[in-house]
Design an enzyme around this catalytic site. Structure first.
Site, short mmCIF file in Angstrom:
data_model
loop_
_atom_site.label_atom_id
_atom_site.label_comp_id
_atom_site.label_asym_id
_atom_site.label_seq_id
_atom_site.Cartn_x
_atom_site.Cartn_y
_atom_site.Cartn_z
CG ASP A 1 19.92 -78.62 -60.11
OD1 ASP A 1 20.46 -78.41 -58.97
OD2 ASP A 1 20.62 -77.93 -61.18
CB VAL A 2 19.98 -80.93 -54.82
CG1 VAL A 2 19.46 -82.46 -54.81
CG2 VAL A 2 21.33 -80.85 -54.93
CG ASN B 1 25.22 -88.88 -51.89
OD1 ASN B 1 26.41 -89.16 -51.05
ND2 ASN B 1 25.17 -88.98 -53.04
CE1 TYR C 1 33.44 -82.16 -52.74
CE2 TYR C 1 35.26 -82.37 -51.18
CZ TYR C 1 34.11 -82.77 -51.72
OH TYR C 1 33.72 -84.16 -51.57
CE LYS D 1 31.49 -82.73 -49.64
NZ LYS D 1 29.95 -83.19 -49.54
#
Ligand code: BGC
Length: 276
Positions: A75-76, A102, A174, A178
């Site tokens: 789990d990043v 990613n 989100y 980004k």
């Protein structure tokens, strides 16, 4: 959908290099892992769920006879899991030359309905995960020093989004991640270029994957989505993956700190083609 990217052979640009791709058992990540391997790299297919899918991708890659693939769970958003994944990757492959950060998720809601959990989940995976993966990557690049396989000490590639510049109502968590990745990438590129580490981002537009299924699975949704894309079609993971392979190769050796938009023109403000 009507996506028809050109059918092209993969240039063998990455022979002898080792790569790690997070979130590689679905969508864009899967496409990147396959393309890097087709270009000759050995690849770590990172996943957080569905080990059988990750293993099937590795089996498929290994059957192609180019780069080798192994699956590693992590789990990043968890520091210890990211560190363990990199330790395992180095144990298996010796080192890493290419790291693609990613993994990303959406938990969409309008502001007043958005729970703290939805906010935190997206920040943790998309942004904190990018930081943890970048840090582990750069520690490994600098630990092992230059190798003959590339002009660069290492290549770090973020999957960002057109939403690093396009605001997105109903998706503020989100879009915030980004936008954050944009300056994380640029700050790291500035910090690390003197060490010959190249840091760049790919900013996909609408790519046909599970994350945006509701935006393309019915004809009405697909038509509405296509109106946002001047090139007139949704993209496919391979179209992002081809750019990733090139960005990871010495063909792009002079690229440092760039966001490459791969979006069929979505960032061209298509509403202004007839208005304004
Ligand atoms: C999102 C997709 C969306 C696309 C274009 C991506 O970053 O994950 O859900 O379709 O941007 O809006």
């Amino acid at each position: 959908m009507n996506a028809q990217p050109p059918n092209l052979p993969t240039p063998k640009m990455l022979g002898g290099q080792n790569a790690l791709v997070t979130g590689a058992n679905s969508g864009i990540g899967q496409g990147i892992a396959r393309e890097l391997a087709a270009a000759g790299a050995n690849v770590v297919v990172n996943y957080v769920a569905k080990p059988e899918v990750a293993q099937a991708i590795c089996d498929d890659i290994n059957a192609q006879g180019e780069g080798k693939a192994i699956a590693i769970e992590a789990d990043v958003s968890k520091e210890d899991q990211v560190q363990a994944m990199f330790a395992e990757a180095v144990k298996q492959f010796g080192t890493l030359d290419i790291v693609c950060s990613n993994a990303g998720i959406q938990r969409d809601a309008n502001l007043t309905d958005m729970t703290l959990e939805q906010w935190n989940q997206v920040i943790s995976v998309n942004l904190t995960g990018a930081f943890l993966v970048a840090r582990a990557a750069v520690r490994e690049f600098t630990r092992r020093g230059m190798r003959e396989v590339s002009c660069a000490l290492g290549k770090l590639i973020f999957t960002s989004s057109v939403h690093e510049v396009i605001p997105w109502a109903g998706h503020c968590n989100y879009a915030t991640t980004k936008g954050g990745i944009m300056l994380l990438m640029r700050s790291l590129a500035q910090e690390l270029a003197p060490q010959k580490i190249r840091v760049n981002s790919i900013c996909p537009g609408a790519i046909e994957t599970a994350i945006n299924r509701n935006a393309w699975e019915t004809p009405e949704a697909a038509a509405a989505l296509t109106r946002l894309i001047p090139y007139g079609r949704i993209g496919l993971p391979i179209e992002i993956a081809r750019v990733a392979a090139w960005l990871a190769s010495d063909q792009s050796d002079y690229l440092c700190g760039t966001s490459i938009f791969v979006d069929g023109g979505m960032t061209l403000y298509p509403g202004f083609a007839t208005g304004g």
